[in-house]
Design a protein around this motif. Structure first.
Motif, short mmCIF file in Angstrom:
data_model
loop_
_atom_site.label_atom_id
_atom_site.label_comp_id
_atom_site.label_asym_id
_atom_site.label_seq_id
_atom_site.Cartn_x
_atom_site.Cartn_y
_atom_site.Cartn_z
N TYR A 46 0.86 -1.19 0.00
CA TYR A 46 0.00 0.00 0.00
C TYR A 46 0.89 1.23 0.00
N HIS A 47 0.60 2.16 -0.90
CA HIS A 47 1.40 3.38 -1.02
C HIS A 47 0.47 4.59 -0.98
N ARG A 48 0.90 5.62 -0.27
CA ARG A 48 0.11 6.85 -0.20
C ARG A 48 1.00 8.07 -0.29
N GLN A 49 0.61 9.02 -1.15
CA GLN A 49 1.22 10.34 -1.22
C GLN A 49 0.15 11.36 -0.90
N PHE A 50 0.51 12.40 -0.16
CA PHE A 50 -0.53 13.32 0.31
C PHE A 50 0.06 14.68 0.67
N ARG A 51 -0.83 15.64 0.81
CA ARG A 51 -0.50 16.95 1.35
C ARG A 51 -1.48 17.25 2.47
N LEU A 52 -0.96 17.84 3.56
CA LEU A 52 -1.78 18.19 4.69
C LEU A 52 -2.14 19.68 4.66
N TYR A 53 -3.22 20.02 5.32
CA TYR A 53 -3.57 21.43 5.48
C TYR A 53 -2.51 22.15 6.30
N ARG A 54 -1.93 21.41 7.27
CA ARG A 54 -0.91 21.99 8.13
C ARG A 54 -0.04 20.86 8.66
N SER A 55 1.19 21.16 9.07
CA SER A 55 2.04 20.14 9.67
C SER A 55 1.40 19.63 10.94
N ALA A 56 1.43 18.30 11.12
CA ALA A 56 0.74 17.73 12.28
C ALA A 56 1.51 16.53 12.80
N PRO A 57 1.84 16.51 14.11
CA PRO A 57 2.44 15.31 14.68
C PRO A 57 1.41 14.18 14.71
N GLN A 58 1.92 12.95 14.63
CA GLN A 58 1.06 11.77 14.64
C GLN A 58 -0.02 11.87 13.56
N PHE A 59 0.39 12.22 12.36
CA PHE A 59 -0.58 12.45 11.29
C PHE A 59 -1.39 11.20 10.94
N LEU A 60 -0.83 10.01 11.20
CA LEU A 60 -1.58 8.78 10.92
C LEU A 60 -2.83 8.67 11.78
N PHE A 61 -2.76 9.21 12.99
CA PHE A 61 -3.81 8.97 13.97
C PHE A 61 -4.66 10.21 14.25
N ALA A 62 -4.31 11.32 13.66
CA ALA A 62 -5.06 12.56 13.87
C ALA A 62 -6.32 12.55 13.02
N GLN A 63 -7.26 13.40 13.39
CA GLN A 63 -8.46 13.56 12.58
C GLN A 63 -8.05 14.01 11.18
N GLU A 64 -8.77 13.56 10.18
CA GLU A 64 -8.42 13.79 8.78
C GLU A 64 -8.05 15.25 8.51
N GLN A 65 -6.81 15.44 8.01
CA GLN A 65 -6.32 16.79 7.69
C GLN A 65 -5.74 16.84 6.28
N VAL A 66 -6.12 15.89 5.42
CA VAL A 66 -5.50 15.78 4.11
C VAL A 66 -6.15 16.73 3.11
N ARG A 67 -5.31 17.47 2.40
CA ARG A 67 -5.78 18.38 1.36
C ARG A 67 -5.77 17.69 0.00
N GLU A 68 -4.72 16.94 -0.29
CA GLU A 68 -4.60 16.17 -1.52
C GLU A 68 -4.08 14.78 -1.16
N SER A 69 -4.51 13.76 -1.91
CA SER A 69 -4.08 12.42 -1.58
C SER A 69 -4.17 11.51 -2.79
N ARG A 70 -3.23 10.58 -2.88
CA ARG A 70 -3.25 9.56 -3.91
C ARG A 70 -2.86 8.23 -3.26
N GLU A 71 -3.73 7.24 -3.38
CA GLU A 71 -3.49 5.92 -2.80
C GLU A 71 -3.39 4.88 -3.90
N GLN A 72 -2.43 3.95 -3.75
CA GLN A 72 -2.26 2.86 -4.69
C GLN A 72 -1.91 1.59 -3.92
N MET A 73 -2.25 0.44 -4.51
CA MET A 73 -1.97 -0.83 -3.85
C MET A 73 -1.66 -1.91 -4.88
N ALA A 74 -0.73 -2.79 -4.53
CA ALA A 74 -0.41 -3.94 -5.37
C ALA A 74 -0.21 -5.17 -4.49
N LEU A 75 -0.62 -6.30 -4.99
CA LEU A 75 -0.39 -7.58 -4.30
C LEU A 75 0.72 -8.31 -5.06
#
Length: 210
Positions: A149-178
């Motif tokens: 699983y691969h993800r590229q993204f931009r946040l509205y602002r820098s945020a510690p623990q971004f994985l677990f914070a409430q959604e703050q993504v401005r742009e995002s692209r997700e891809q997955m391969a098995l």
């Protein structure tokens, strides 16, 4: 030497988790080869040689013996935290066998500050981020199935623990391969990869107990 006894680890900007009991040598192969690919990709992007991060990463893995099929683009279906979104996407497409170990690894990551600091410093540059989640399942003595699983993204602002914070993504692209990792075929590339990342591996890999 790196710690290959744990069933999960942060490897730079990747979280890798193993379901069941895999030989430590197999874990080391996956840890070091993914670190090798990250290192090569970041250098190429920083030098302006490549604009598509994941394409270069996939090609680097192919160069060292991985068979990485063309990834599937994913549609965002949730406004949960990025961590929950990852688990949902992996569960929906690959099933519980893959989502369960990465879910446990993510819970352990949230409680391990040193590992979290490594993951975030490797993944995030100001508001721009990129990371991989890689659950692994044994498929015979010399083969391992991996959900990449691969993800590229931009946040509205820098945020510690971004994985677990409430959604703050401005742009995002997700891809997955098995894909399937063949340790016998990889053997011809093993020493080259080890030599390339040996020093870096001591500071870029942190094991997690799950």
């Amino acid at each position: 030497m790196i710690d290959t006894t744990a069933q999960a680890a942060v490897v730079g900007g990747s979280l890798i988790a193993f379901a069941g009991d895999l030989p430590e040598s197999h874990r080391e192969d996956i840890y070091l080869s993914t670190l090798y690919a990250q290192r090569a990709t970041r250098a190429a992007v920083a030098d302006g040689l490549e604009g598509d991060w994941f394409e270069y990463y996939r090609n680097t893995l192919k160069f060292i013996g991985w068979d990485v099929p063309r990834p599937e683009g994913l549609l965002l279906t949730s406004t949960d935290s990025m961590g929950h979104q990852v688990i949902q996407q992996i569960s929906r497409r690959l099933g519980e066998a893959f989502s369960s170990p990465i879910s446990r690894a993510m819970a352990a990551l949230e409680q391990n500050q040193a590992a979290l600091d490594l993951f975030e410093s490797s993944s995030l540059t100001q508001q721009t981020g990129v990371f991989q989640m890689i659950p692994c399942i044994a498929n015979g003595p010399n083969k391992i199935d991996l959900g990449l699983y691969h993800r590229q993204f931009r946040l509205y602002r820098s945020a510690p623990q971004f994985l677990f914070a409430q959604e703050q993504v401005r742009e995002s692209r997700e891809q997955m391969a098995l894909l399937t990792f063949n340790t016998l075929y990889y053997a011809q590339f093993r020493e080259k990869v080890k030599k390339a990342v040996l020093e870096q591996s001591l500071t870029s890999i942190r094991g997690l107990s799950i």
